[in-house]
Write a protein that holds these residues in place. Structure first.
Motif, PDB file in Angstrom:
ATOM      1  N   THR A  77       1.942  -1.560   4.552  1.00  0.00           N
ATOM      2  CA  THR A  77       3.066  -0.663   4.350  1.00  0.00           C
ATOM      3  C   THR A  77       4.276  -1.133   4.535  1.00  0.00           C
ATOM      4  N   SER A 102       0.744  -1.245   0.014  1.00  0.00           N
ATOM      5  CA  SER A 102       0.223   0.086   0.123  1.00  0.00           C
ATOM      6  C   SER A 102       0.995   1.221   0.028  1.00  0.00           C
ATOM      7  N   ALA A 103       2.179   1.100   0.583  1.00  0.00           N
ATOM      8  CA  ALA A 103       2.881   2.508   0.568  1.00  0.00           C
ATOM      9  C   ALA A 103       4.230   1.853   0.945  1.00  0.00           C
TER      10      ALA A 103
END
Length: 214
Positions: free
Chosen positions: A162, A143-144
């Motif tokens: 993440t 996601s990141a």
């Protein structure tokens, strides 16, 4: 008898031991575990604790803290570079063809801060190329991606996938960085260290054990 320096209780299901760089022992244990049970576990693992402390001491002696002085050697993507200072008004830090990291004179700026930002920016650029390539090849969807200042973890994967990486891994060879990235990408599929997780890691990175040893 070895005594824990710190006991951290939580809703976790298992007990773990961490020997910090200064040799202190941290125990993470389930909330319901008694002090006696924790001490029994520490006693059981006393040989491992002592060996780990000895290894950390040897590492500290072999790699003392940087003084950021002229000619001091720094690891950068697995290579050795000597620190050099200049008074020239050039964008710094930068690498030259003589395997040097060039910084402005320490009287002008903080060498430690400059080196840290240099490593952080360099790692960000490297990950910006590496991670999309691995995601396309293997179908991962983190996601990141973040670069932090973690001291005890090269990387981690948060609950929402993440991925976090310490700027310090910019010291490692590129193949080691790749192994760290693959390890964390595999955590977006398996949020644990189960046999399924390790099977996936070794499938995508057969040389993982050599990177882990480094």
């Amino acid at each position: 008898m070895l005594l824990p320096d710190q006991i951290l209780r939580s809703k976790r299901k298992s007990i773990s031991l961490t020997v910090r760089q200064d040799g202190s022992l941290v125990v993470r244990a389930p909330s319901e575990m008694t002090d006696e049970e924790i001490q029994d576990f520490v006693d059981l693992k006393s040989s491992w604790i002592l060996n780990h402390r000895s290894r950390l001491l040897a590492q500290s002696e072999a790699y003392p803290p940087h003084q950021f002085s002229e000619g001091e050697i720094f690891l950068f993507f697995g290579g050795e570079y000597r620190l050099s200072f200049t008074d020239a008004r050039l964008p710094t830090p930068f690498l030259d063809d003589r395997k040097r990291i060039i910084l402005l004179s320490p009287a002008v700026s903080s060498p430690a801060s400059a080196i840290k930002e240099f490593y952080r920016d360099s790692l960000k650029r490297h990950l910006a190329r590496l991670i999309p390539e691995l995601c396309v090849t293997y179908g991962f969807t983190p996601s990141a991606i973040r670069v932090n200042s973690a001291k005890t973890r090269y990387g981690s994967c948060a609950g929402k996938n993440t991925l976090n990486f310490s700027w310090r891994i910019a010291m490692a060879p590129v193949e080691v960085i790749r192994s760290v990235v693959i390890h964390e990408l595999c955590h977006t599929v398996h949020h644990n260290h189960s046999s399924s997780f390790w099977k996936l890691v070794l499938k995508l990175d057969p040389g993982y054990s050599l990177s882990h040893q480094w």
